[in-house]
Design a protein around this motif. Structure first.
Motif, PDB file in Angstrom:
ATOM      1  N   ILE A 375     -24.362  23.184 -19.152  1.00  0.00           N
ATOM      2  CA  ILE A 375     -25.319  21.914 -19.231  1.00  0.00           C
ATOM      3  C   ILE A 375     -24.258  20.845 -19.586  1.00  0.00           C
ATOM      4  CG2 ILE A 375     -26.032  22.126 -21.607  1.00  0.00           C
ATOM      5  CD1 ILE A 375     -27.997  20.750 -18.590  1.00  0.00           C
ATOM      6  N   ASP A 376     -23.307  20.766 -20.798  1.00  0.00           N
ATOM      7  CA  ASP A 376     -22.432  19.749 -20.838  1.00  0.00           C
ATOM      8  C   ASP A 376     -21.565  19.295 -19.680  1.00  0.00           C
ATOM      9  OD1 ASP A 376     -23.549  19.632 -23.513  1.00  0.00           O
ATOM     10  OD2 ASP A 376     -21.812  21.025 -24.384  1.00  0.00           O
ATOM     11  N   GLU A 377     -21.049  20.336 -19.060  1.00  0.00           N
ATOM     12  CA  GLU A 377     -19.983  20.003 -18.035  1.00  0.00           C
ATOM     13  C   GLU A 377     -21.324  19.353 -16.755  1.00  0.00           C
ATOM     14  OE1 GLU A 377     -18.181  22.724 -14.291  1.00  0.00           O
ATOM     15  OE2 GLU A 377     -18.612  23.663 -16.058  1.00  0.00           O
ATOM     16  N   LEU A 378     -22.470  19.823 -16.640  1.00  0.00           N
ATOM     17  CA  LEU A 378     -23.058  19.104 -15.547  1.00  0.00           C
ATOM     18  C   LEU A 378     -23.522  17.674 -15.890  1.00  0.00           C
ATOM     19  CD1 LEU A 378     -25.720  22.093 -14.877  1.00  0.00           C
ATOM     20  CD2 LEU A 378     -23.761  21.450 -13.227  1.00  0.00           C
ATOM     21  N   VAL A 379     -23.741  17.523 -17.228  1.00  0.00           N
ATOM     22  CA  VAL A 379     -24.003  16.195 -17.510  1.00  0.00           C
ATOM     23  C   VAL A 379     -22.760  15.212 -17.310  1.00  0.00           C
ATOM     24  CG1 VAL A 379     -24.610  14.831 -19.756  1.00  0.00           C
ATOM     25  CG2 VAL A 379     -25.720  16.732 -19.184  1.00  0.00           C
ATOM     26  N   GLU A 380     -21.493  15.718 -17.966  1.00  0.00           N
ATOM     27  CA  GLU A 380     -20.381  15.072 -17.673  1.00  0.00           C
ATOM     28  C   GLU A 380     -20.226  14.667 -15.932  1.00  0.00           C
ATOM     29  OE1 GLU A 380     -17.155  16.878 -19.429  1.00  0.00           O
ATOM     30  OE2 GLU A 380     -18.154  16.970 -21.491  1.00  0.00           O
ATOM     31  N   THR A 381     -20.324  15.557 -15.285  1.00  0.00           N
ATOM     32  CA  THR A 381     -20.327  15.409 -13.874  1.00  0.00           C
ATOM     33  C   THR A 381     -21.065  14.284 -13.396  1.00  0.00           C
ATOM     34  OG1 THR A 381     -19.467  17.676 -13.673  1.00  0.00           O
ATOM     35  CG2 THR A 381     -20.251  16.605 -11.521  1.00  0.00           C
ATOM     36  N   ALA A 382     -22.493  14.516 -13.744  1.00  0.00           N
ATOM     37  CA  ALA A 382     -23.690  13.450 -13.405  1.00  0.00           C
ATOM     38  C   ALA A 382     -23.178  12.187 -13.734  1.00  0.00           C
ATOM     39  CB  ALA A 382     -24.754  13.848 -13.828  1.00  0.00           C
ATOM     40  N   ILE A 383     -22.592  11.797 -14.903  1.00  0.00           N
ATOM     41  CA  ILE A 383     -22.311  10.412 -15.495  1.00  0.00           C
ATOM     42  C   ILE A 383     -21.106   9.980 -14.835  1.00  0.00           C
ATOM     43  CG2 ILE A 383     -21.443   9.303 -17.572  1.00  0.00           C
ATOM     44  CD1 ILE A 383     -23.391  11.052 -19.207  1.00  0.00           C
ATOM     45  N   ALA A 384     -20.141  10.954 -14.790  1.00  0.00           N
ATOM     46  CA  ALA A 384     -18.862  10.307 -14.113  1.00  0.00           C
ATOM     47  C   ALA A 384     -18.826  10.101 -12.362  1.00  0.00           C
ATOM     48  CB  ALA A 384     -17.681  11.358 -14.294  1.00  0.00           C
ATOM     49  N   GLY A 385     -19.840  10.757 -11.773  1.00  0.00           N
ATOM     50  CA  GLY A 385     -20.142  10.594 -10.341  1.00  0.00           C
ATOM     51  C   GLY A 385     -21.124   9.585 -10.223  1.00  0.00           C
TER      52      GLY A 385
END
Length: 394
Positions: A375-385
């Motif tokens: 989940i942390d990776e998915l959240v970071e990807t969503a914010i960055a993208g």
């Protein structure tokens, strides 16, 4: 002939020593809004008054409409400027203005005078009496009623004379930009655009975040939210809209967690993401369109469960409103028809048939432990993208 507008404010007047900051903000907001109108204008403040003076030809209806969307304005008064303050000249201009504004229908009136130029040879009570007598003599359709007049006639003697009879209600509130920044969770529904409008009315600069879930939500759903942000910007000014791709997060939660908890769990991650972006953008709060008990995710327990993941304040200006009250505001600010367009947002796509209405925070946290792997990776990807669109009413 109208060449200027007197801008009256209300709440700003009680700001004491800080009043000048609110006045300056209002002058700035008015200038920004008029820059989109035909013509050139100067906006000045003078002794508790703000004046808009036209320097070229302009459309009075267009200017009035523009000013009616500027928070901080209590009343808009089209005025006639009289350079020659000789009393007979002022009275002649006053009657000409009244004839233009009121026509030939019978009316009752009362004169109000304000003499800021203390060198002027007449005091305010005398101006009222003599101006009233002049109006009676030259307008046979006029009669005096000092208790309940149909028309209030104003004469102000300053560096120049100002005469006016029309006072158009403004939107009230505080100038946008005087109360910090807030991050609005903007969906395609009826409520969140109204919440953004109401916080902007309190002087908050609005940014917005929208959670998009392609292919489950269409590009038309996304455009609908952009359109709503543009309508809100008519009052709130420029809005930076952050569009976050939420699909992978939703699917992961859907696969790993109990389905009756989906709405609350997804909402908790939306709040986490919105807060992260809000801090990056120097916002001081989150803003939502929630109202107690309206849907399963808006019970007291559900709101507590979503707030538990936030450290910054969450403002809910509609919290005690019923749906009809919210719709009434949405219709007034022209967002309702756009909000009811049939394009689903990401919240409605994954809603459970029987969602939990009294979620236990500890149980929510246990369910989120099942997401720890990714989940942390998915959240970071969503914010960055995320995509950022600068939205402003043209």
């Amino acid at each position: 002939m109208v060449r200027a507008f007197l801008i009256k404010y209300a709440e700003i007047g009680i700001k004491g020593k800080n009043r000048y900051m609110f006045e300056d903000a209002l002058v700035s907001r008015v200038s920004e809004r008029l820059a989109r109108c035909e013509g050139k204008f100067s906006v000045t403040k003078e002794q508790g008054r703000i004046y808009v003076e036209a320097k070229t030809a302009f459309d009075q209806e267009e200017v009035t409409e523009a000013l009616s969307h500027v928070f901080g304005i209590a009343h808009i008064c089209p005025v006639v400027l009289v350079e020659d303050k000789t009393f007979s000249v002022v009275c002649r201009e006053l009657v000409a203005h009244m004839q233009e504004e009121l026509g030939e229908k019978p009316f009752t009136f009362k004169v109000f005078a304000k003499r800021s130029d203390k060198q002027y040879p007449m005091e305010s009570p005398e101006i009222c009496v003599e101006a009233g007598a002049y109006v009676l003599k030259h307008m046979p359709n006029a009669s005096v009623d000092v208790h309940h007049p149909e028309v209030s006639v104003y004469v102000e003697i300053r560096q120049r004379a100002y005469v006016y009879v029309t006072s158009i209600p403004g939107p009230g509130g505080m100038p946008v930009g005087t109360s910090g920044r807030g991050m609005l969770l903007l969906s395609g529904g009826i409520d969140s655009p109204v919440a953004g409008y109401m916080m902007a009315k309190r002087g908050v600069t609005i940014e917005a975040v929208y959670f998009h879930a392609p292919p489950y939500t269409s590009e038309r759903a996304k455009q609908k939210v952009v359109d709503l942000a543009r309508l809100v910007s008519e009052y709130a000014g420029k809005i930076n809209l952050h569009i976050v791709n939420f699909t992978d997060i939703q699917l992961y939660i859907y696969d790993q967690c109990p389905h009756d908890e989906l709405t609350i769990l997804m909402r908790r991650y939306m709040m986490r993401i919105a807060e992260t972006i809000a801090r990056e953008r120097n916002c001081l709060s989150l803003i939502t369109g929630e109202s107690v008990g309206q849907v399963a995710s808006q019970t007291m327990q559900s709101l507590a469960a979503t707030d538990a993941v936030c450290t910054m304040p969450v403002f809910r200006p509609l919290i005690a409103f019923d749906k009809n009250e919210i719709i009434e505001i949405a219709e007034r600010i022209d967002t309702f028809e756009t909000s009811i367009q049939p394009f689903e947002d990401c919240c409605t796509i994954f809603v459970a048939k029987h969602p939990v209405t009294k979620p236990d925070i500890a149980k929510m946290e246990q369910s989120e432990e099942k997401l720890a792997e990714r989940i942390d990776e998915l959240v970071e990807t969503a914010i960055a993208g995320r995509e950022i669109i600068e939205v402003q009413k043209q």
